[in-house]
Scaffold this active site. Structure first.
Site, PDB file in Angstrom:
ATOM      1  N   GLU A 125      -1.623  -0.975  -6.063  1.00 18.37           N
ATOM      2  CA  GLU A 125      -2.820  -0.346  -6.590  1.00 18.37           C
ATOM      3  C   GLU A 125      -2.466   0.398  -7.870  1.00 18.37           C
ATOM      4  O   GLU A 125      -1.435   1.054  -7.945  1.00 18.37           O
ATOM      5  CB  GLU A 125      -3.372   0.673  -5.582  1.00 18.37           C
ATOM      6  CG  GLU A 125      -4.037   0.036  -4.395  1.00 18.37           C
ATOM      7  CD  GLU A 125      -4.532   1.097  -3.437  1.00 18.37           C
ATOM      8  OE1 GLU A 125      -5.670   0.979  -2.979  1.00 18.37           O
ATOM      9  OE2 GLU A 125      -3.779   2.040  -3.153  1.00 18.37           O
ATOM     10  N   ASP A 157       0.854  -1.182   0.000  1.00 18.00           N
ATOM     11  CA  ASP A 157       0.000   0.000   0.000  1.00 18.00           C
ATOM     12  C   ASP A 157       0.893   1.236   0.000  1.00 18.00           C
ATOM     13  O   ASP A 157       1.789   1.359   0.822  1.00 18.00           O
ATOM     14  CB  ASP A 157      -0.902  -0.012   1.250  1.00 18.00           C
ATOM     15  CG  ASP A 157      -1.842   1.192   1.268  1.00 18.00           C
ATOM     16  OD1 ASP A 157      -2.432   1.486   0.211  1.00 18.00           O
ATOM     17  OD2 ASP A 157      -1.964   1.829   2.325  1.00 18.00           O
ATOM     18  N   ASP A 162      -2.948   0.998   7.029  1.00 18.18           N
ATOM     19  CA  ASP A 162      -2.185   0.735   5.805  1.00 18.18           C
ATOM     20  C   ASP A 162      -1.907  -0.763   5.632  1.00 18.18           C
ATOM     21  O   ASP A 162      -1.890  -1.283   4.518  1.00 18.18           O
ATOM     22  CB  ASP A 162      -0.848   1.495   5.828  1.00 18.18           C
ATOM     23  CG  ASP A 162      -1.055   3.007   5.788  1.00 18.18           C
ATOM     24  OD1 ASP A 162      -2.146   3.436   5.358  1.00 18.18           O
ATOM     25  OD2 ASP A 162      -0.136   3.738   6.201  1.00 18.18           O
TER      26      ASP A 162
END
Ligand SMILES: [Zn+2]
Length: 403
Positions: free
Chosen positions: A280, A196, A376
């Site tokens: 991501e 992340d 996170d």
């Protein structure tokens, strides 16, 4: 598997060679700007643009004519190459799917570069001693420039494909693109990890590892502001103003070198330890460009976004993503990008999705099952789950991985 790699060295040209390089870069810039202005006028008259072949013919005419005869004092190949780059840039700008920015005119001294596309024209002299055993410096032969000294800070691997000479502040660098074929690598590890990206921590891995933010830029920020103020007090284009401008450019260069170094270290560690990395797909560029909004639709929370954007740029996420991508591939691993939707609001234990799950920035608390976690870390675990359940082609190669 073919590995393409760039090797960059600082050149040590003589004053005469510096002049020749400046001249060659000026010619390339002139050709780019003139060709671009021609293409623009064609577009304004709605007649479509000239092809690369047609543009090349124009170049031949300029070189043979009187008005621009100075062009013929430098090699034609880099000038032709810049037309090829422009052709590519125009095609990219009109690409319907993902259009890129329309090419702009080049300014003197800014991003000056000369691409030598023909590897057979470039020669290397890598001897470190002359025949009497005295130390000598390595040299590279560039067409019409001659043998230029450079320091071979690391050995060149592979076959040379092309070379680009560029100016940064007042130094010249050469970047040699090489290519070599290696047996398809097999990644030594069989672990998969989700990561992340954040502001408080640069990266949080799904196994609980954290990478602290790179503070290089912020540390230097005050210094930069101070130097900028000094610049503002000087008379534009005066000797002192120019000197101050160079100082600031060098400071920027220094910061970006520190950052790149840190990103190299992080990406090397991660790509060696894990065969599959899931990130991501943030479309970093869209995020960083959108804070201002448009005149019809002014951006919301401009100030907060600008702050976040600065941090994003600061961290160089897109650079890191690129580094992870190629380092993983070279080692036989892979990078997977997943849709970022709800990764921070989903419980990694029970799968419950609720914006109330994340009332605080740093803490995740599931309203359904009561799972508590670092926000996170929870997100990183969701990202990993998304990457490994999405049925990515290629994942099958990692049958041994704990997916
Ligand atoms: Zn839950």
């Amino acid at each position: 598997m073919i590995i393409r790699k760039a090797f960059r060295y600082r050149l040590e040209p003589t004053p005469e060679q510096t002049q020749l390089l400046s001249g060659a870069a000026g010619c390339v810039r002139f050709v780019w700007n003139r060709a671009l202005s021609i293409q623009k006028s064609y577009l304004e008259q709605k007649c479509g643009i000239l092809s690369f072949g047609e543009m090349s013919k124009c170049l031949t005419n300029w070189r043979n004519g009187e008005a621009f005869s100075f062009l013929s004092e430098s090699r034609v190949a880099p000038q032709q190459q810049t037309l090829r780059f422009l052709d590519r840039a125009l095609l990219d700008a009109f690409n319907k799917k993902s259009p890129k920015k329309f090419p702009t005119f080049k300014k003197k001294g800014k991003k000056d570069s000369i691409r030598y596309p023909h590897p057979e024209r470039i020669k290397l002299d890598l001897q470190t001693e002359d025949k009497d055993g005295r130390r000598i410096q390595q040299k590279i032969y560039l067409p019409k420039i001659g043998w230029v000294k450079f320091r071979l800070s690391r050995p060149i691997e592979g076959k040379i494909r092309n070379a680009t000479v560029s100016r940064e502040v007042d130094n010249w660098y050469i970047s040699i693109q090489t290519e070599r074929e290696v047996a398809d690598p097999k990644h030594p590890s069989n672990s998969a990890i989700g990561a992340d990206r954040g502001v408080a921590n640069l990266l949080t891995l799904s196994d609980g590892t954290f990478f602290a933010p790179i503070t290089a830029f912020r540390d230097q920020q005050l210094k930069l502001v101070k130097e900028q103020r000094r610049l503002a007090r000087k008379k534009r284009h005066s000797v002192r103003w120019n000197r101050q401008k160079t100082k600031i450019a060098k400071l920027h260069q220094h910061v970006s070198a520190i950052r790149k170094n840190a990103l190299h270290q992080i990406s090397t560690i991660i790509s060696k330890n894990h065969a599959v990395v899931v990130l991501e797909d943030l479309k970093v560029r869209n995020m960083t460009g959108s804070a201002k909004g448009t005149t019809e639709q002014p951006g919301k929370r401009i100030k907060q976004k600008a702050g976040l954007n600065k941090s994003i740029l600061d961290q160089g996420w897109s650079i890191l993503q690129g580094m992870l991508d190629y380092k993983l591939r070279w080692l036989g691993g892979m990078l997977i990008l997943v849709n970022p939707a709800f990764t921070s609001q989903t419980c990694s234990v029970c799968g419950h999705v609720d914006s109330g799950n994340r009332l605080e920035q740093a803490v995740f608390h599931c309203l359904h099952c009561g799972h508590d976690a670092h926000a996170d870390l929870n997100a990183a675990q969701n990202i990993l789950a998304k990457g490994t359940t999405a049925g990515h082609a290629g994942l099958a190669c990692f049958t041994g991985a704990n997916l």
